[in-house]
Design an enzyme around this catalytic site. Sequence first.
Site, PDB file in Angstrom:
ATOM      1  N   GLU A 161       0.806  -1.236   0.000  1.00 15.83           N
ATOM      2  CA  GLU A 161       0.000   0.000   0.000  1.00 15.83           C
ATOM      3  C   GLU A 161       0.837   1.283   0.000  1.00 15.83           C
ATOM      4  O   GLU A 161       0.624   2.186   0.809  1.00 15.83           O
ATOM      5  CB  GLU A 161      -0.973  -0.025   1.200  1.00 15.83           C
ATOM      6  CG  GLU A 161      -1.906  -1.221   1.152  1.00 15.83           C
ATOM      7  CD  GLU A 161      -2.730  -1.421   2.429  1.00 15.83           C
ATOM      8  OE1 GLU A 161      -2.710  -0.543   3.296  1.00 15.83           O
ATOM      9  OE2 GLU A 161      -3.399  -2.459   2.533  1.00 15.83           O
ATOM     10  N   GLU A 266      -6.202 -10.737  -1.149  1.00 14.98           N
ATOM     11  CA  GLU A 266      -6.982 -10.478   0.082  1.00 14.98           C
ATOM     12  C   GLU A 266      -8.475 -10.420  -0.250  1.00 14.98           C
ATOM     13  O   GLU A 266      -9.188  -9.503   0.150  1.00 14.98           O
ATOM     14  CB  GLU A 266      -6.537  -9.153   0.735  1.00 14.98           C
ATOM     15  CG  GLU A 266      -5.048  -9.070   1.002  1.00 14.98           C
ATOM     16  CD  GLU A 266      -4.617  -7.840   1.783  1.00 14.98           C
ATOM     17  OE1 GLU A 266      -5.483  -7.098   2.298  1.00 14.98           O
ATOM     18  OE2 GLU A 266      -3.397  -7.618   1.874  1.00 14.98           O
TER      19      GLU A 266
HETATM   20  O1  9MR Z   1      -7.370  -8.007   8.515  1.00 15.41           O
HETATM   21  C1  9MR Z   1      -6.386  -7.270   9.194  1.00 15.41           C
HETATM   22  C2  9MR Z   1      -6.898  -6.771  10.535  1.00 15.41           C
HETATM   23  O2  9MR Z   1      -7.154  -7.882  11.395  1.00 15.41           O
HETATM   24  C3  9MR Z   1      -5.892  -5.833  11.174  1.00 15.41           C
HETATM   25  O3  9MR Z   1      -6.437  -5.257  12.339  1.00 15.41           O
HETATM   26  C4  9MR Z   1      -5.498  -4.733  10.191  1.00 15.41           C
HETATM   27  C5  9MR Z   1      -4.385  -3.856  10.753  1.00 15.41           C
HETATM   28  O4  9MR Z   1      -3.200  -4.563  10.838  1.00 15.41           O
HETATM   29  O5  9MR Z   1      -5.035  -5.292   8.971  1.00 15.41           O
HETATM   30  C6  9MR Z   1      -5.977  -6.095   8.310  1.00 15.41           C
HETATM   31  O6  9MR Z   1      -5.417  -6.599   7.119  1.00 15.41           O
HETATM   32  C7  9MR Z   1      -5.081  -5.645   6.123  1.00 15.41           C
HETATM   33  C8  9MR Z   1      -3.894  -6.157   5.368  1.00 15.41           C
HETATM   34  O7  9MR Z   1      -2.838  -6.433   6.249  1.00 15.41           O
HETATM   35  C9  9MR Z   1      -3.443  -5.162   4.308  1.00 15.41           C
HETATM   36  N1  9MR Z   1      -4.526  -4.814   3.430  1.00 15.41           N
HETATM   37  C10 9MR Z   1      -5.764  -4.416   4.047  1.00 15.41           C
HETATM   38  C11 9MR Z   1      -6.195  -5.463   5.072  1.00 15.41           C
HETATM   39  C12 9MR Z   1      -7.533  -5.104   5.689  1.00 15.41           C
HETATM   40  O8  9MR Z   1      -7.390  -3.929   6.422  1.00 15.41           O
END
Ligand code: 9MR
Length: 377
Positions: A161, A266
């Site tokens: 990102e 994802e």
């Molecule tokens: O699903 C993840 C959530 O449990 C966490 O709280 C969050 C922060 O670390 O990240 C979420 O996963 C993200 C991923 O790592 C990167 N792309 C977006 C995902 C959804 O927010």
Amino acid sequence: MNPWIPSAAFSVAVMISGFGPQTEKADQPILKDAFGTHFLIGGALNDDVVAGKDPDAALLVQNQFNTITPENVMKWALIHPEPARYDFDASDRLVAFGRKNTMVVIGHTLVWHNQTPGWVFEDGNGKPLDRETLLERMRDHIHTIVGRYKGTVQGWDVVNEALDEDGSLRQAPWMKIIGEDYIARAFQFAHEADPEAELYYNDFSLENEPKRNGALALVRKLQSQKIRITGVGLQGHYKMDWPSPMQVQTTIEAFAGLGMKVMITELDMDVLPDPTGHQGADLSIRAERREELDPYTGELPDSLQFALAERYAELFRVFVGQSDKLSRVTFWGVYDKTSWLNNWPVRGRTNHPLLFDRNYRPKPAFLAVIKTGTREK
Ligand code: 9MR
């Protein structure tokens, strides 16, 4: 609980589709078999699944998936919480789970602006770090983690990102302190640590043209500098009406055109009312909970179950059609109950974004997806 006692809506879907009733375990459709010749298929796991605290979810993963990604445990804040302390307990467990079940393990994620502790960007006095020291810190982090899992983690989301929606580079601390070559350096460090590992750039809403163009420019720039980058992850945090199948196809083709392996990394589908208008997964975008934003706190109505099934099917038809360019499709979670979409962009809602419901039962969308894999191309 036997997850293969299907929901009522699923039974109707089975009847309509002509699949026989799923009474025998041996008859259960299996995602990794349906897409075996097309691409890997998997899910993001939290530690509960791996550590034996959610055995029904673990069983689903073992039966259905051939690749796993840690949803959280390899993020900086968890794996490297203090300057001189790494915590590998949960990540080791996840990698061991993958190996035991002969699954492809993906590492997520090395360099990101979220879930990175403040100390990473500060000196001992709380002042912003200088470029060289931050690069050294990044090198140490990447070498330690990628080095530990050399030969066992097949590919890494090296940078996550890095772009804003208009395709320009996000003003993250990495960018502000190091400058735009932080991306190239991250890839370089990962390549040094495991020369065989696949190295990915991963982001959301690359299906939108301005952001896609930014990512294409980024890949071209790395290639012109002879930096190893092997793939691009389209996160796939989708909505019922965005992106269109054509946008997805165009995006896969565009990155494949640069020689990139393309992955859906994802995948999930937000079915709830959207108070933000944001197309993506920017965690800083949030809204307050209101009753009307949370309409399906019980079962998802049949009409929506079928709409979700059709939506998943139209996307998977694209994935299968593009399978010469697509190496993997990973869902962001295993079943609805533990999806992050229950808490974003509004905290505490009941979302229904995945193929398995809160009781681990396959939804009509599961069967619709299976059918796109097993039918003749
Ligand atoms: O699903 C993840 C959530 O449990 C966490 O709280 C969050 C922060 O670390 O990240 C979420 O996963 C993200 C991923 O790592 C990167 N792309 C977006 C995902 C959804 O927010």
